[in-house]
Design a protein around this motif. Sequence first.
Motif, mmCIF file in Angstrom:
data_model
loop_
_atom_site.group_PDB
_atom_site.id
_atom_site.type_symbol
_atom_site.label_atom_id
_atom_site.label_comp_id
_atom_site.label_asym_id
_atom_site.label_seq_id
_atom_site.Cartn_x
_atom_site.Cartn_y
_atom_site.Cartn_z
ATOM 1 N N LEU A 75 0.833 -1.208 0.000
ATOM 2 C CA LEU A 75 0.000 0.000 0.000
ATOM 3 C C LEU A 75 0.865 1.254 0.000
ATOM 4 O O LEU A 75 0.561 2.242 -0.680
ATOM 5 C CB LEU A 75 -0.932 -0.005 1.218
ATOM 6 N N GLN A 76 1.959 1.213 0.761
ATOM 7 C CA GLN A 76 2.858 2.371 0.826
ATOM 8 C C GLN A 76 3.451 2.664 -0.552
ATOM 9 O O GLN A 76 3.560 3.828 -0.958
ATOM 10 C CB GLN A 76 3.984 2.102 1.826
ATOM 11 N N ASP A 77 3.798 1.604 -1.295
ATOM 12 C CA ASP A 77 4.404 1.786 -2.613
ATOM 13 C C ASP A 77 3.384 2.195 -3.673
ATOM 14 O O ASP A 77 3.736 2.881 -4.634
ATOM 15 C CB ASP A 77 5.114 0.501 -3.049
ATOM 16 N N ILE A 78 2.140 1.754 -3.521
ATOM 17 C CA ILE A 78 1.124 2.118 -4.516
ATOM 18 C C ILE A 78 0.907 3.624 -4.523
ATOM 19 O O ILE A 78 0.780 4.250 -5.575
ATOM 20 C CB ILE A 78 -0.196 1.365 -4.260
ATOM 21 N N GLY A 79 0.859 4.226 -3.324
ATOM 22 C CA GLY A 79 0.738 5.677 -3.298
ATOM 23 C C GLY A 79 -0.344 6.213 -2.395
ATOM 24 O O GLY A 79 -0.898 5.480 -1.566
ATOM 25 N N PRO A 80 -0.664 7.508 -2.516
ATOM 26 C CA PRO A 80 -1.535 8.207 -1.568
ATOM 27 C C PRO A 80 -2.900 7.564 -1.360
ATOM 28 O O PRO A 80 -3.344 7.418 -0.223
ATOM 29 C CB PRO A 80 -1.691 9.598 -2.189
ATOM 30 N N ALA A 81 -3.573 7.179 -2.450
ATOM 31 C CA ALA A 81 -4.916 6.623 -2.300
ATOM 32 C C ALA A 81 -4.873 5.327 -1.500
ATOM 33 O O ALA A 81 -5.694 5.109 -0.598
ATOM 34 C CB ALA A 81 -5.550 6.389 -3.664
ATOM 35 N N ALA A 82 -3.891 4.456 -1.814
ATOM 36 C CA ALA A 82 -3.785 3.180 -1.115
ATOM 37 C C ALA A 82 -3.398 3.382 0.348
ATOM 38 O O ALA A 82 -3.913 2.704 1.244
ATOM 39 C CB ALA A 82 -2.753 2.289 -1.819
ATOM 40 N N VAL A 83 -2.490 4.324 0.616
ATOM 41 C CA VAL A 83 -2.072 4.596 1.999
ATOM 42 C C VAL A 83 -3.252 5.081 2.826
ATOM 43 O O VAL A 83 -3.500 4.601 3.936
ATOM 44 C CB VAL A 83 -0.931 5.636 2.020
ATOM 45 N N LYS A 84 -3.994 6.012 2.282
ATOM 46 C CA LYS A 84 -5.113 6.566 3.041
ATOM 47 C C LYS A 84 -6.228 5.535 3.204
ATOM 48 O O LYS A 84 -6.903 5.504 4.237
ATOM 49 C CB LYS A 84 -5.630 7.835 2.375
ATOM 50 N N PHE A 85 -6.414 4.668 2.213
ATOM 51 C CA PHE A 85 -7.397 3.596 2.374
ATOM 52 C C PHE A 85 -6.945 2.633 3.469
ATOM 53 O O PHE A 85 -7.758 2.168 4.276
ATOM 54 C CB PHE A 85 -7.593 2.856 1.052
ATOM 55 N N GLY A 86 -5.644 2.341 3.511
ATOM 56 C CA GLY A 86 -5.127 1.495 4.582
ATOM 57 C C GLY A 86 -5.341 2.110 5.950
ATOM 58 O O GLY A 86 -5.641 1.418 6.926
ATOM 59 N N GLN A 87 -5.207 3.446 6.025
ATOM 60 C CA GLN A 87 -5.453 4.130 7.293
ATOM 61 C C GLN A 87 -6.922 4.044 7.698
ATOM 62 O O GLN A 87 -7.250 3.963 8.884
ATOM 63 C CB GLN A 87 -5.000 5.587 7.183
ATOM 64 N N ILE A 88 -7.810 4.076 6.698
ATOM 65 C CA ILE A 88 -9.240 3.892 6.989
ATOM 66 C C ILE A 88 -9.477 2.486 7.536
ATOM 67 O O ILE A 88 -10.195 2.285 8.519
ATOM 68 C CB ILE A 88 -10.092 4.104 5.715
ATOM 69 N N LEU A 89 -8.848 1.484 6.903
ATOM 70 C CA LEU A 89 -9.008 0.104 7.366
ATOM 71 C C LEU A 89 -8.447 -0.083 8.773
ATOM 72 O O LEU A 89 -8.924 -0.926 9.533
ATOM 73 C CB LEU A 89 -8.304 -0.856 6.405
ATOM 74 N N ALA A 90 -7.427 0.712 9.123
ATOM 75 C CA ALA A 90 -6.804 0.576 10.441
ATOM 76 C C ALA A 90 -7.763 0.905 11.572
ATOM 77 O O ALA A 90 -7.515 0.528 12.721
ATOM 78 C CB ALA A 90 -5.565 1.465 10.529
#
Length: 537
Positions: A62-77
Motif C-alpha cells: 500500500l505504501q508503494d502504490i501511493g496516496p490513495a492506497a495509503v489513506k485507504f489502509g489508514q481507513i481500514l486501520a
Amino acid sequence: MADPHLMDGPEAVALKERERFAQILLLFGRHGLKGMASRLGLRLGGEEPFDSARPEAVVALLQDIGPAAVKFGQILAMRSDLLEPDWIDALSKLQDRVPPLPFATVRPLIEEAIGGTVESYFASFEDEAIAAGSIAQVHAATLLDGRDVIVKVRRPGIERIVDADLRLLRRVARIAERRIPEIARLKPDELLRHFAESIDREMDLGAEARASDTIGEYLKAFGVRTARFDWELSGRRVNIQERFRGLAASDLEAARQGDLDLTSLASTYAQAILHMIVINGHFHADPHPGNVFFLEDGTLALIDFGAVGTLLPRRREELVRLGLAIAAADTSGVVDILLLWAGDPDVDRVRLEEALDELINRFSNVLLEQIDLTDIFKMVFAILRDFHLALPPDLALVLRTLLTAEGFVRRIDPTFDITRELAPLAKELMRERTSPARLRGEAGKLFAALGRAALSTPSLVGQIERVARTGSITVSIAPRDLERLRGDERNSRATPQLYPAALGICAAILFASEPMIAGLLAVLSIALAIGERVKRR
C-alpha cells in the motif's frame, strides 16, 4: 494476464489506467503477494489462501502504490470490527509522510491561488516546508500585517493521481467481493465509497477551513480554540490559517516540565470530543496528539480539520438506545441495534445474545473508574468479527475518535477516567430528550401513528371478525422470528414486539363469546404496536 473483468465491457480501462494497473501488478510481485493477487482476480500465479498474506507485506505494498492506497489502509486501520488485531497493528503503522516538494515547484500554485506574487501578500515566507503529506505540504509565513500564519498548499496533480488509483481500487474491490467470501464480508465497495467522500473533503483545503470555523464556534463554549483562516486567500488548493504558539501535545515531556495543569486540560479535551460527537454531531475525526496544542495562555487548541465526521440525529438516537439497553442489561435490545447497523444479516441470534450477555455481566459490577473503554471496545469488536457483523462507516469513525481520545487522555494522566466525563453528558442528553420541543415532536409522531392505525382499523377488525366466524386462525412465523422465540424462551425474556400479536390472537379467539373483552384486547394490541413503533423511531 489480467482478469478479463478488468479489460472488457463498459468498465474497460483507458490506456493510462492499464499502464498504472501493470505497475500495481509488478508491486504485488515485488512484495511476494502473487498468490494474493491471483485470488483478487489479477492472475499473477498460483492461488493461495487469502488469510496467508502477511500484514507487513500488504502495508509495504500500500505504501508503494501511493496516496490513495495509503489513506485507504489508514481507513481500514480503524475497522477493528472487520480485521484481526495483527492487521490493525500493521495498518496503523502506515505513515502519510512524503518528502516535501521544492518551493520552486509549489510557488506558482500558491501565486495562482492567491492572485498575486508571494512578496505582494507576505512579509516573509519560509521556503522549506515544516510538514509534508501525500495530499499537501505546509510552510510557515508572515502576512504583511504581521500575523504569523501557516500556508497549506495541495501537491500538483494529486487529484488526478488519487482519482485514477481510486477507480482501479474500486474495480478490483468489486471483483474481489465476487470471488472471495473473506473480502465480501468487509463490504469493500461500501468502504471505498465512504473513503472516496473522505479523501475528496481532504483534498478540498477550503473544506478544512469551513469545518474549523463551524466546529470552532461550538468549541468556544469549552475554551477550546481553532485556527482562524484568511478567507480572501484560501480556497480548494491553498489555505492560509493562524499559526498557534505553544507546545504540541505530542511532546508530553516538555508539557510536564512547564507550568500546565495537564489534568484540567485532559478534562477539557475529553469534554470537547464527547460533546462534539454526541451533542453537536459534527466533530474533529482525528484528534491525535499531533493535532492538539497546549497554548501559552494555558488553553487548548485543535488544528487540522481535514478529517471530520458527522453523526446524524438518527444515528445518535440509535447510540442512545444502545446505551440505555446496555444500562438495563437488555441484551435483546443491544442485539436489535447491532443487527440494524449490520443490515439485518442472518446470524445465530441466540448465540449472539449469549456472547453479549456475558460481556455485559462482566462489567455490570465494575466501578465506573475501573472501566477501560479500550478493553470494552476490543471485546465488542471481537464479537462483531466472530459473527461477521460490520459497523456502518460513520460509526466506525466515531469509535476510532473515541479510542484516540481515551488513549490521549490516559497518556496525559494515567489515572484519568474518561468514563466519569460521560456523567454530565448523560444529564444533558436526558434534558434534551425531555425538552418541550422534543416532547412536541414525539407527540406529533404519535398522532401520525394513531392516524395510520385508524386508517388500518377496518382491515384489522375485518380480520378479527373473519377468524371469529370461521373458527380458524392462520399463523405465519418467519424462521428467524422462530429462532428469536426459542432464544427468548431459553433466556426467560419476552420480546416486546410479540405482545401486540399475542393480544390480537387472543382478541380473535374471544370475539364470539366475549366481544367486549375481545374489543379491549384489540385496542390494547393496537396501542402496544404503536408504542413499539414510536419507540423504535
